[in-house]
Design an enzyme around this catalytic site. Structure first.
Site, short mmCIF file in Angstrom:
data_model
loop_
_atom_site.label_atom_id
_atom_site.label_comp_id
_atom_site.label_asym_id
_atom_site.label_seq_id
_atom_site.Cartn_x
_atom_site.Cartn_y
_atom_site.Cartn_z
N ASN A 145 52.15 10.29 -34.15
CA ASN A 145 53.24 10.80 -33.32
C ASN A 145 53.43 12.29 -33.57
OD1 ASN A 145 54.21 9.83 -35.87
ND2 ASN A 145 56.31 9.79 -35.12
N GLU A 192 56.22 15.06 -32.73
CA GLU A 192 57.58 15.25 -32.23
C GLU A 192 57.79 16.69 -31.76
OE1 GLU A 192 60.26 13.66 -35.22
OE2 GLU A 192 59.68 11.62 -34.62
N CYS A 207 54.16 9.67 -28.63
CA CYS A 207 53.90 8.61 -29.61
C CYS A 207 52.42 8.61 -30.04
CB CYS A 207 54.19 7.24 -29.01
SG CYS A 207 55.91 6.94 -28.65
N GLU A 212 50.32 6.17 -30.14
CA GLU A 212 49.43 5.40 -29.26
C GLU A 212 48.95 6.26 -28.10
OE1 GLU A 212 52.40 4.58 -30.43
OE2 GLU A 212 52.69 2.41 -30.53
N CYS A 263 56.09 1.38 -27.74
CA CYS A 263 57.27 1.52 -26.86
C CYS A 263 56.85 1.24 -25.41
CB CYS A 263 57.87 2.91 -27.00
SG CYS A 263 56.95 4.20 -26.11
N CYS A 266 54.33 3.70 -23.85
CA CYS A 266 52.97 3.47 -24.36
C CYS A 266 52.35 2.21 -23.77
CB CYS A 266 52.98 3.41 -25.88
SG CYS A 266 53.30 5.02 -26.63
N1 THU Z 1 56.84 6.18 -32.15
C1 THU Z 1 55.48 6.05 -32.04
O1 THU Z 1 54.73 7.01 -32.27
N2 THU Z 1 54.98 4.85 -31.67
C2 THU Z 1 55.71 3.71 -31.55
O2 THU Z 1 55.14 2.65 -31.32
C3 THU Z 1 57.17 3.76 -31.71
C4 THU Z 1 57.77 5.11 -31.84
C5 THU Z 1 57.38 7.46 -32.62
C6 THU Z 1 58.09 8.31 -31.62
C7 THU Z 1 59.00 9.14 -32.51
O3 THU Z 1 58.28 10.24 -33.03
C8 THU Z 1 59.32 8.22 -33.68
O4 THU Z 1 58.32 7.20 -33.65
C9 THU Z 1 60.69 7.58 -33.62
O5 THU Z 1 60.91 6.98 -32.39
#
Ligand code: THU
Length: 128
Positions: free
Chosen positions: A41, A43, A52, A54, A85, A88
């Site tokens: 991920n 941000e 994310c 994925e 999520c 994704c």
């Molecule tokens: N996140 C992911 O990278 N993948 C997931 O399956 C769930 C959420 C990340 C997004 C964000 O940077 C952090 O997790 C919190 O939501």
């Protein structure tokens, strides 16, 4: 059982750029030739532009020319394993179809799903 895909997802998690949530996620996508494409991920200060793990893995794979996929592993440090999520799930459906999704945590707990189980009635190009 050791599985290079799960190890790759756990290793990718170490690269997470998550200064806001501190929630680190790694993903590893296996293509039809057995190549592994990883993502973490990433941000953003706007929060909404966060991507994310994925989706990073899928977009990296597509940009490297991969088009068919077998499995994706998703690694996060939760006891109730972290699933992809909604955004994704949509991207996975469009690029990977009914792919196998393996969830894993650093203590070696794993669960396996087909995307169709998590995303049963997808919208896609067949409707357009
Ligand atoms: N996140 C992911 O990278 N993948 C997931 O399956 C769930 C959420 C990340 C997004 C964000 O940077 C952090 O997790 C919190 O939501």
């Amino acid at each position: 059982m050791s599985d290079a895909l799960l190890d790759a997802a756990l290793a990718a998690r170490a690269q997470a750029f998550a200064p806001f949530s501190k929630f680190r996620v790694g993903a590893a996508l296996e293509d039809a030739d057995g190549r592994i494409h990883t993502g973490c991920n990433v941000e953003n200060a706007t929060y909404g532009l966060t991507v994310c793990a994925e989706r990073v893995a899928v977009l990296k794979a597509i940009s490297e020319g991969a088009r068919k996929f077998r499995r994706i592993a998703v690694a996060a440090d939760t006891d109730v394993l972290t699933p992809p999520c909604g955004a994704c799930r949509q991207i996975l459906w469009e690029f990977c179809g009914d792919v196998e999704i393996v969830l894993v945590n650093p203590r070696g707990k794993t669960e396996s799903y087909r995307l169709k189980e998590l995303f049963p009635r997808p919208f896609d190009a067949s409707f357009i």
